[in-house]
Design a protein around this motif. Structure first.
Motif, short mmCIF file in Angstrom:
data_model
loop_
_atom_site.label_atom_id
_atom_site.label_comp_id
_atom_site.label_asym_id
_atom_site.label_seq_id
_atom_site.Cartn_x
_atom_site.Cartn_y
_atom_site.Cartn_z
N LYS A 10 0.83 -1.22 0.00
CA LYS A 10 0.00 0.00 0.00
C LYS A 10 0.86 1.26 0.00
N ARG A 15 -0.07 0.51 -5.26
CA ARG A 15 -1.38 1.08 -4.88
C ARG A 15 -1.80 2.05 -5.96
N TRP A 23 -12.59 3.91 -6.28
CA TRP A 23 -11.89 2.76 -5.72
C TRP A 23 -10.39 3.01 -5.64
N SER A 25 -6.83 0.20 -5.48
CA SER A 25 -6.46 -1.19 -5.61
C SER A 25 -4.98 -1.37 -5.32
N ILE A 41 -6.08 -6.45 -3.73
CA ILE A 41 -7.02 -6.10 -2.66
C ILE A 41 -7.52 -4.71 -3.02
N THR A 42 -8.83 -4.64 -3.27
CA THR A 42 -9.44 -3.41 -3.77
C THR A 42 -10.44 -2.89 -2.75
N THR A 43 -10.41 -1.59 -2.53
CA THR A 43 -11.39 -0.91 -1.68
C THR A 43 -12.34 -0.15 -2.60
N CYS A 63 -15.84 -10.73 -1.57
CA CYS A 63 -16.06 -9.64 -0.62
C CYS A 63 -15.56 -10.04 0.76
N SER A 65 -15.20 -7.48 3.28
CA SER A 65 -15.98 -6.66 4.22
C SER A 65 -16.80 -5.64 3.44
N GLU A 102 -18.34 1.06 2.57
CA GLU A 102 -17.02 0.73 2.02
C GLU A 102 -16.82 -0.78 1.98
N THR A 104 -14.20 -4.04 1.02
CA THR A 104 -12.86 -4.58 0.73
C THR A 104 -13.07 -5.86 -0.05
#
Length: 133
Positions: A10, A15, A23, A25, A41-43, A63, A65, A102, A104
Motif C-alpha cells: 500500500k 497502490r 476505488w 487497488s 485487494i481493492t477498496t 467480498c 468486508s 465501504e 474490501t
C-alpha cells in the motif's frame, strides 16, 4: 516463492487510485510475477456506483468486508454483495457495482494485469497497459 505484505504494498507504486474516485487497488501479484494471474485487494468507496465491462479479462471478486450490490446490465439482475460472497465475471459481463458501505474485495484477473490499469471509457482494462516500475 513470492512473499509480500499488503501494508508494505500500500505504501508503494502497487497502490493505484482510480481517477474517478470510486476505488483504490493494491496489486499484490502482477503479470511480471509470472504466475498466470494477478491478485489485488481493492477498496470500493461508500457511495460508488459505476459500470464496468472487462472485455479483455476474466475476474473473480470475493467480498471481505462491506456491503453493496452488483447488477448485470444485460438482464438487469441485482445480486447483493456482503462478506463471504464471490462473483465471477466469466462471460465478460457488463455490470454495475454499487457500494452501500465501504467494501474490501479480493480480486483475481486472468490474464494478469501489468499494474497501472484504470478503467477506460468502456469500463474495461486495456490488455497491455504499462507495468509498474
Amino acid at each position: 516463492m513470492i512473499v509480500r505484505s499488503l501494508q508494505e504494498a500500500k505504501k508503494s507504486n502497487r497502490r493505484i487510485v482510480s481517477p474517478d474516485g470510486n476505488w483504490e487497488s493494491t496489486r499484490l501479484l502482477l503479470k511480471d510475477d509470472g504466475v498466470g494471474f494477478s491478485f489485488h485487494i481493492t477498496t470500493i468507496y461508500t457511495g460508488a456506483d459505476f459500470q464496468m465491462h472487462y472485455q479483455n479479462h476474466l475476474e473473480a471478486v470475493y467480498c471481505v468486508s462491506g456491503r453493496g450490490e452488483v447488477e448485470t446490465m444485460d438482464d438487469g439482475k441485482k445480486h447483493p454483495i456482503e462478506p463471504g460472497t464471490i462473483y465471477v465475471l466469466d462471460k465478460h459481463d457488463r455490470h454495475t457495482l454499487r457500494a452501500f458501505e465501504e467494501m474490501t474485495m479480493a480480486c483475481v484477473f486472468n490474464p494478469p494485469l501489468n499494474g497501472k490499469e484504470v478503467h477506460n471509457s468502456e469500463g474495461a482494462y486495456e490488455l497491455e497497459a504499462d507495468p509498474i516500475e
